[in-house]
Enzyme design. Structure first.
Site, PDB file in Angstrom:
ATOM      1  N   GLY A  10       0.832  -1.207   0.000  1.00  4.78           N
ATOM      2  CA  GLY A  10       0.000   0.000   0.000  1.00  4.78           C
ATOM      3  C   GLY A  10       0.864   1.254   0.000  1.00  4.78           C
ATOM      4  N   PHE A  11       0.218   2.384   0.193  1.00  5.97           N
ATOM      5  CA  PHE A  11       0.907   3.680   0.143  1.00  5.97           C
ATOM      6  C   PHE A  11       2.016   3.769   1.204  1.00  5.97           C
ATOM      7  CE2 PHE A  11       0.234   7.974   2.284  1.00  5.97           C
ATOM      8  CZ  PHE A  11       1.312   8.579   1.648  1.00  5.97           C
ATOM      9  N   GLY A  35      -3.950  -2.381  -2.013  1.00 10.59           N
ATOM     10  CA  GLY A  35      -2.544  -2.119  -2.353  1.00 10.59           C
ATOM     11  C   GLY A  35      -2.273  -2.389  -3.826  1.00 10.59           C
ATOM     12  N   ASP A  51      -3.572 -13.132   2.345  1.00 10.24           N
ATOM     13  CA  ASP A  51      -4.576 -12.429   3.135  1.00 10.24           C
ATOM     14  C   ASP A  51      -4.412 -12.868   4.587  1.00 10.24           C
ATOM     15  OD1 ASP A  51      -6.917 -11.521   4.326  1.00 10.24           O
ATOM     16  OD2 ASP A  51      -8.103 -11.829   2.492  1.00 10.24           O
ATOM     17  N   SER A  68      -4.719  -3.316   6.100  1.00 10.94           N
ATOM     18  CA  SER A  68      -6.116  -2.868   6.295  1.00 10.94           C
ATOM     19  C   SER A  68      -6.427  -1.803   5.252  1.00 10.94           C
ATOM     20  CB  SER A  68      -6.301  -2.227   7.680  1.00 10.94           C
ATOM     21  OG  SER A  68      -7.603  -1.663   7.796  1.00 10.94           O
ATOM     22  N   ASN A  92      -3.922 -13.210  14.104  1.00 12.37           N
ATOM     23  CA  ASN A  92      -2.974 -14.069  13.388  1.00 12.37           C
ATOM     24  C   ASN A  92      -1.564 -13.481  13.440  1.00 12.37           C
ATOM     25  OD1 ASN A  92      -4.950 -15.928  12.743  1.00 12.37           O
ATOM     26  ND2 ASN A  92      -5.508 -14.875  10.833  1.00 12.37           N
ATOM     27  N   TYR A 138     -13.990   0.915  10.679  1.00 13.45           N
ATOM     28  CA  TYR A 138     -12.542   1.158  10.761  1.00 13.45           C
ATOM     29  C   TYR A 138     -12.146   1.556  12.182  1.00 13.45           C
ATOM     30  CZ  TYR A 138      -7.971   3.105   9.314  1.00 13.45           C
ATOM     31  OH  TYR A 138      -6.632   3.392   9.158  1.00 13.45           O
ATOM     32  N   LYS A 142      -9.955  -0.859  14.607  1.00 11.94           N
ATOM     33  CA  LYS A 142      -8.590  -0.434  14.949  1.00 11.94           C
ATOM     34  C   LYS A 142      -8.441  -0.306  16.465  1.00 11.94           C
ATOM     35  CE  LYS A 142      -6.101   0.060  11.130  1.00 11.94           C
ATOM     36  NZ  LYS A 142      -4.807  -0.628  10.942  1.00 11.94           N
TER      37      LYS A 142
END
Ligand code: UDP
Length: 305
Positions: A10-11, A35, A51, A68, A92, A138, A142
């Protein structure tokens, strides 16, 4: 060191992988839900499409957990995936860390403070989150991920550092991720109106991605067993000011158009970073104009006019 970065394409993850790979062996897991594999081109990390909502076994010394969806448009589009990755996925990650004696750096978020009633936000603030709103998938997951880190540390001694990441911008943001910075830059460069939500008087504090990654590494390689830290740039601006600054830097004649503020959009956000300053002497260094110039250059080089 052998380092696992989940969500590494991702970013923020790709910038982190790029920096870590200069000194360490780095493996990236990413489901590619949001991503992009190209973000890792030429960086020298091993990419595995995986995943983390499913259990895994990966020998490593340190895990950076960034897996995420993270922009409002992304997590609202994938609410159940977001909840699962931050609950099942987090478990996990922590089980794998426990098995291999690895420590964890958990990418948390300023969203755990919700629409904050305390300003600026300190780590001791418990937050003001609507459990039933569009952002709750979210924010609440989180928050739950932080709780899992805490419990694994108390019960099993798994070391983890939680970083609460405030708004971050820079190269490799997705044009379509819906956040203010990439949306405004794209609109300004294409001569389209800039879409400001609400009055534009809501504030954010924007951190350049290179500074953020530097802070994450400093904390991850410190000798603390457990802790939660804000990471962000405390320079606070309104969204109107951000839109105007981007128009000027792009030399754009686009207009600003206003539309209703999305539900539960936080009105103010600014990190108190005294805790991280004291712990590892971290300080953001790239000022907003310089950071935005670099980001605009990157968007232009990607063919956005
Ligand atoms: N925003 C906006 N126009 C856009 C995208 C976002 O005015 O095209 C506003 C949004 O309502 C919020 C702020 O800009 O108040 C920052 O939004 P972003 O999605 O970048 O991140 P957030 O801080 O909300 O997670």
């Amino acid at each position: 060191m052998k380092i696992l970065v989940t969500g590494g394409s991702g970013f923020i993850g790709s910038h982190l992988c790029e920096s870590l790979a200069k000194k360490h062996e780095v493996v990236c897991f990413d489901s590619l839900i949001t991503g992009k594999k190209e973000n890792l081109d030429g960086i020298g990390v091993e990419f595995i499409k995986r995943d983390i909502r499913k259990p895994f076994d990966a020998k490593c010394d340190l895990i950076f957990n960034l897996a995420s969806p993270a922009s409002p448009a992304d997590y609202m589009g994938y609410p159940l995936e977001t909840i699962e990755v931050n609950s099942l996925g987090m478990m996990n990650v922590l089980s794998n860390a426990r098995k291999h004696g690895a420590r964890v750096l958990q990418a948390s978020t300023s969203e755990i403070y919700g629409d904050p009633l305390e300003h600026p936000q300190r780590e001791s603030y418990f937050g003001n989150v609507n459990t039933l709103g569009p952002r709750s998938c979210y924010d609440e997951s989180k928050r739950f991920a932080e709780t899992l880190c805490h419990v694994y540390h108390e019960k099993y001694g798994v070391e983890s550092i939680i970083v609460r990441i405030f708004n971050t911008y820079g190269e490799r943001m997705r044009v379509d991720d819906g956040r203010a910075v990439p949306s405004f830059i794209t609109q300004a460069l294409e001569g389209k109106p800039l879409t400001v939500f609400g009055s534009g008087n809501q504030t954010r504090s924007l951190c350049y991605v290179g500074d953020l990654v530097n802070g994450m590494e400093k904390l991850a390689f410190s000798d603390m067993g457990f802790g939660a830290f804000n990471l962000g740039n405390p320079q606070e601006i309104t969204i109107n000011e951000l839109a105007k600054t981007i128009l000027e830097l792009c030399k754009s004649k686009s207009k600003i158009v206003y539309s209703p503020l999305p539900q539960d959009d936080p009105r103010r956000r600014k990190p108190d970073i005294s805790k991280v300053r004291k712990a590892v002497s971290w300080e953001p260094e790239v000022d907003m104009i310089e950071g935005l110039k670099r980001t605009i250059k990157w968007f232009r080089a990607r063919g956005i006019v």
